[in-house]
Design an enzyme around this catalytic site. Structure first.
Site, PDB file in Angstrom:
ATOM      1  N   ALA A   1       0.859  -1.189   0.000  1.00  0.00           N
ATOM      2  CA  ALA A   1       0.000   0.000   0.000  1.00  0.00           C
ATOM      3  C   ALA A   1       0.894   1.238   0.000  1.00  0.00           C
ATOM      4  CB  ALA A   1      -0.917  -0.002   1.222  1.00  0.00           C
TER       5      ALA A   1
ATOM      6  N   GLY B   1       0.398   4.115  -1.732  1.00  0.00           N
ATOM      7  CA  GLY B   1      -0.241   5.312  -2.251  1.00  0.00           C
ATOM      8  C   GLY B   1      -1.105   5.029  -3.456  1.00  0.00           C
ATOM      9  N   ARG B   2      -1.589   6.084  -4.078  1.00  0.00           N
ATOM     10  CA  ARG B   2      -2.477   5.953  -5.222  1.00  0.00           C
ATOM     11  C   ARG B   2      -1.998   6.842  -6.355  1.00  0.00           C
ATOM     12  NH1 ARG B   2      -7.906   7.271  -2.020  1.00  0.00           N
ATOM     13  NH2 ARG B   2      -6.618   9.099  -1.667  1.00  0.00           N
TER      14      ARG B   2
ATOM     15  N   HIS C   1     -23.352  10.752  27.690  1.00  0.00           N
ATOM     16  CA  HIS C   1     -22.645   9.648  28.339  1.00  0.00           C
ATOM     17  C   HIS C   1     -23.591   8.454  28.402  1.00  0.00           C
ATOM     18  CE1 HIS C   1     -20.174   7.385  31.163  1.00  0.00           C
ATOM     19  NE2 HIS C   1     -21.278   7.176  31.867  1.00  0.00           N
TER      20      HIS C   1
END
Length: 246
Positions: free
Chosen positions: A41, A43-44, A221
């Site tokens: 992996a 990057g693109r 909460h």
């Protein structure tokens, strides 16, 4: 989990036991890691090849479409009505790891007849690991390089009620703020639902909220989101102290 940085991949091969193996070069020499599967992996890349962007007058940088703060390309022509030609999706320049899920579209929408600016200061980022990561704004190192005074606080999920009931109490929330004005400069979440939790910080930073502002926001909460208040309260207390006592 073992994280090894500052390496370069030497080769992939089969380990003696039949598993897949990767050999990497490190400062201390070569190391090998074997596993059932290896995920690469790194990057693109933009899928803009063959679109004819050069003929359309759209400037690019290594395939990435260059845009201004309004996400407008270099093509001055108008599309339908008053909408300018804009780069959408993940082909716009800004780094292959920056993946705002939709803000590029919203930031370039006409509101009240005016094209909105795109604020890169509050673009969130996420890594969908386990635990997941959510980030917006500056890191502590970046903040100290740009601001004269910086204060930092963090809270872990270890004793957080909702995280305990989910069985996911690993991780922390870290907040970085200006030591003089108290404005939030960056927020980093490592833990359950980090990609969702970070949007609370995005909204706060969009309006340039201070740690005092953030600490006063009511939270339900038990929820994961209430953990965001703890570091904000700690920073607000630090801000009230003399600088020498922090």
């Amino acid at each position: 989990m073992t994280v090894v940085t500052d390496t370069s991949i030497a080769r992939f091969e089969r380990a003696p036991d039949g598993r897949k193996q990767v050999a990497v070069e490190t400062a201390a020499g070569e190391r090998t890691f074997a596993a059932e599967e290896i995920l690469v992996a790194l990057g693109r890349r933009p899928a803009t090849r063959g679109l004819g962007l050069d003929r359309a007058g759209v400037e690019t940088d290594r395939g990435w479409i260059l845009v201004n703060t309004r996400m407008q390309t270099s093509n001055p022509r108008h599309l339908r009505r008053r909408r300018l030609h804009r780069a959408r999706g993940r082909a716009a320049a800004g780094g292959p790891h920056r993946r705002p899920a939709g803000p590029d579209h919203r930031a370039t929408t006409w509101l009240a007849g005016k094209l909105q600016e795109f604020d890169l200061r509050v673009v969130p980022q996420a890594v969908f690991t386990d635990p997941s990561v959510g980030v917006v704004g500056l890191s502590e190192e970046e903040a100290r390089a740009r601001h004269a005074s910086v204060i930092v606080a963090q809270e872990t999920f270890e004793d957080q009620g909702k995280a305990l009931t989910m069985g996911q109490n690993k991780g922390l929330v870290k907040m970085v703020a200006d030591g003089e004005s108290g404005e939030l400069l960056g927020v980093h979440v490592l833990g359950p639902e980090a990609a969702d939790l970070i949007h609370e910080a995005v909204v706060a930073m969009h309006y340039r909220a201070t740690v005092d502002d953030f600490a006063r926001i009511p939270h339900l909460h038990p929820t994961l989101a209430e953990i965001m208040v703890d570091p904000a309260e700690e920073l607000a207390e630090m801000l009230a102290m003399p600088a020498a006592a922090r």
